[in-house]
Design an enzyme around this catalytic site. Structure first.
Site, PDB file in Angstrom:
ATOM      1  N   SER A  59       0.834  -1.201   0.000  1.00 12.52           N
ATOM      2  CA  SER A  59       0.000   0.000   0.000  1.00 12.52           C
ATOM      3  C   SER A  59       0.863   1.243   0.000  1.00 12.52           C
ATOM      4  O   SER A  59       2.014   1.223   0.458  1.00 12.52           O
ATOM      5  CB  SER A  59      -0.892   0.028   1.248  1.00 12.52           C
ATOM      6  OG  SER A  59      -0.140   0.410   2.398  1.00 12.52           O
ATOM      7  N   ASP A  60       0.317   2.345  -0.509  1.00 10.22           N
ATOM      8  CA  ASP A  60       0.963   3.627  -0.266  1.00 10.22           C
ATOM      9  C   ASP A  60       0.880   3.902   1.229  1.00 10.22           C
ATOM     10  O   ASP A  60       0.012   3.382   1.942  1.00 10.22           O
ATOM     11  CB  ASP A  60       0.287   4.736  -1.071  1.00 10.22           C
ATOM     12  CG  ASP A  60       1.246   5.879  -1.373  1.00 10.22           C
ATOM     13  OD1 ASP A  60       2.250   6.028  -0.655  1.00 10.22           O
ATOM     14  OD2 ASP A  60       0.995   6.623  -2.343  1.00 10.22           O
ATOM     15  N   TRP A  61       1.765   4.740   1.717  1.00 10.51           N
ATOM     16  CA  TRP A  61       1.914   4.937   3.159  1.00 10.51           C
ATOM     17  C   TRP A  61       0.670   5.635   3.738  1.00 10.51           C
ATOM     18  O   TRP A  61       0.401   6.796   3.434  1.00 10.51           O
ATOM     19  CB  TRP A  61       3.168   5.750   3.438  1.00 10.51           C
ATOM     20  CG  TRP A  61       4.378   4.917   3.740  1.00 10.51           C
ATOM     21  CD1 TRP A  61       5.164   5.022   4.848  1.00 10.51           C
ATOM     22  CD2 TRP A  61       4.950   3.862   2.957  1.00 10.51           C
ATOM     23  NE1 TRP A  61       6.177   4.089   4.800  1.00 10.51           N
ATOM     24  CE2 TRP A  61       6.073   3.357   3.656  1.00 10.51           C
ATOM     25  CE3 TRP A  61       4.605   3.276   1.745  1.00 10.51           C
ATOM     26  CZ2 TRP A  61       6.862   2.313   3.177  1.00 10.51           C
ATOM     27  CZ3 TRP A  61       5.381   2.222   1.261  1.00 10.51           C
ATOM     28  CH2 TRP A  61       6.491   1.756   1.973  1.00 10.51           C
ATOM     29  N   GLY A  62      -0.094   4.881   4.539  1.00 12.54           N
ATOM     30  CA  GLY A  62      -1.298   5.419   5.145  1.00 12.54           C
ATOM     31  C   GLY A  62      -2.541   5.277   4.293  1.00 12.54           C
ATOM     32  O   GLY A  62      -3.583   5.854   4.615  1.00 12.54           O
ATOM     33  N   ALA A  63      -2.479   4.488   3.210  1.00 12.89           N
ATOM     34  CA  ALA A  63      -3.625   4.383   2.303  1.00 12.89           C
ATOM     35  C   ALA A  63      -4.676   3.389   2.780  1.00 12.89           C
ATOM     36  O   ALA A  63      -5.832   3.478   2.374  1.00 12.89           O
ATOM     37  CB  ALA A  63      -3.151   3.985   0.907  1.00 12.89           C
TER      38      ALA A  63
END
Length: 480
Positions: A226-230
């Site tokens: 995942s993208d960071w915090g997605a």
């Protein structure tokens, strides 16, 4: 032999999230070692573990800042891009990194996207050809590339909440095509899901995108990060086909609870373990080679060559380029960007370079026998009134045989998390062009920008325009 998942449920659940900001979970009992990830697409941004600052934005370890994708795309040279990728892979091994978070291959559907500097093109085929070359270069060193952001992350404004509503034909022919070609032709070992929703469904929890298309149709066998915090719902993301949630949240029990109550199939977390194990096997040769010394000088020279090959001559009606210094005694170098260059984008891809060469320093070193005089012309704050700076620049230009005018976009104009509102240069720079060209028509405009800008308001007032894009750390060496 694959361990029995029934006896390792908690450890399997932990594998679906990192152990922290940059590492995966070490699950030795499952045969999955910890791996280290790092930004970025045009240079490593490895956090200094002795002086951490969470995301590593302020205190990353020194690394070569290569030209970003927008620049390399203008070279139209896959071999060159592959050499840059191999150098990135070498530096990743030198810094103990297993996964490089790049290249970025979003399609540039608007010139206003604040992160366009990280992406190659608005054309899926060109994007795929160059991204594939970058992937092959990185992975030739036993380091995984992580192509991103899957998919339709074509705006930065409100990227955490926006839904990209696109019909399936458009999705497949424009937005997914570069990913498909890159996966089929270069085989990236990892891929990053994006922040946004697609037709209302979060990309990181989208079974149609991550399983039906990516796995079943394209046959992808790598890890989806995942993208960071997605990730909003970690259990739903795992079920949809997102393997690794970053940054790690090992205290979050939602995946374990979903396994316990049967709402998440154990087979889904077993697939995560299998994919992470495969990623560890693929990157093992890189780790086994040990950490080579960083070839700072060799990579700096590669930056210079890559940036020079990517420069674009937009306008040369006065035949001022290439420079002919016959009879030239004084060159006026005007523009703060000559002294304080903008050579990379802002945000998570920002690199702490091993060195930076400014245009002003390079000109003073190489224009032997010529007086090189400098005036900033505008301040570091865009569009701020600077009548005194303009007056100084006009006086300098009036007595010069040639003017090199450094223009471009400030970092605040194009950065991760925000989109531009205009394709024009800052108004103070346009005013400077008009003032300087009024007293000297032998003006070469040198542009530094990470996305398209309009020259319509001022191009007829200068004799030549050279588009450098963002050059990487060898800025001056590449433009002189």
């Amino acid at each position: 032999m694959t361990p029995d998942p029934a006896t390792h449920t908690d450890e399997l659940a932990l594998l679906t999230t990192g152990s922290g900001y940059w590492h995966t979970h070490d699950a030795g009992a499952l045969g999955v070692p910890a791996l280290r990830l790092s930004d970025g697409p045009h240079g490593l941004r490895v956090q200094d573990d002795d002086h951490p600052d969470h995301l590593g934005l302020g205190r990353s370890l020194p690394a070569t800042c290569f030209p970003p994708a927008v620049t390399l795309a203008s070279s139209w040279d896959p071999d060159l891009v592959q050499r840059v990728g191999a150098a990135l892979g070498e530096e990743a091994r030198a810094l103990g990194v297993d996964v490089v978070l790049g290249p970025g291959i979003e399609i540039k559907r608007s010139p206003l996207c604040g992160r366009n500097f990280e992406y190659f093109s608005e054309d899926p085929l060109l994007t795929a050809r160059l991204a594939g070359a970058m992937v092959r270069g990185i992975q030739s060193q036993g380091v995984a590339a992580c192509v991103k952001h899957f998919a339709v992350n074509t705006q930065e404004t409100d990227r955490l909440r926006v839904s990209a509503d696109v019909d399936e034909r458009t999705l497949r022919e424009i937005y997914l095509r570069a990913f498909e070609l890159t996966i089929r032709e270069a085989g990236p070992w990892s891929l990053m899901s994006s922040y946004n929703r697609i037709n209302g469904v979060p990309a990181s929890a989208n079974p149609w995108l991550l399983t039906q298309v990516l796995r079943d149709e394209w046959g992808y066998d790598g890890v989806v990060v995942s993208d960071w915090g997605a990730v909003r719902d970690p259990a739903a993301s795992v079920a949809a086909g997102n393997d690794l949630r970053m940054p790690g949240r090992p205290a979050d029990r939602r995946v374990s609870e979903a396994l316990a109550d049967g709402t998440l199939d154990t087979a889904a977390v077993q697939r995560v373990a299998d994919r992470l194990r495969l990623l560890a096997e693929r990157t093992a040769p890189g780790r086994d080679r040990g950490r080579p010394p960083l070839d700072a000088e060799g990579h700096h020279d590669l930056v210079r060559r890559a940036a020079g090959a990517s420069a674009v001559l937009l306008h040369n009606d006065a035949r001022l380029l290439p420079l002919d210094l016959t009879g030239v005694a004084t060159v006026a170098v005007i523009g703060e960007l000559a002294r304080t260059p903008r050579y990379q984008g802002a945000g998570s891809s920002a690199v702490n370079p091993t060195r930076v060469v400014t245009g002003l320093d390079a000109l003073r070193e190489r224009l032997v026998g010529v007086t090189v005089a400098f005036a900033p012309g505008y301040g570091s704050a865009p569009d701020a009134p600077a009548a005194d700076l303009v007056a100084e620049a006009v006086d300098l230009a009036r007595g010069a045989d040639l003017v090199l005018l450094f223009l471009g976009l400030p970092a605040s104009y194009e950065a991760e998390g925000n989109d531009r509102t205009t394709i024009e240069l800052p108004a103070d720079q346009v005013a400077l062009v008009r003032a300087v060209s009024h007293v000297n028509r032998r003006v070469v405009a040198v542009l530094s920008n990470g996305s398209a800008v309009s020259t319509a308001a001022w191009r007829d007032q200068v004799g030549a325009i050279l588009e450098l894009w963002l050059t990487g750390q060898a800025h001056g060496d590449s433009c002189v």
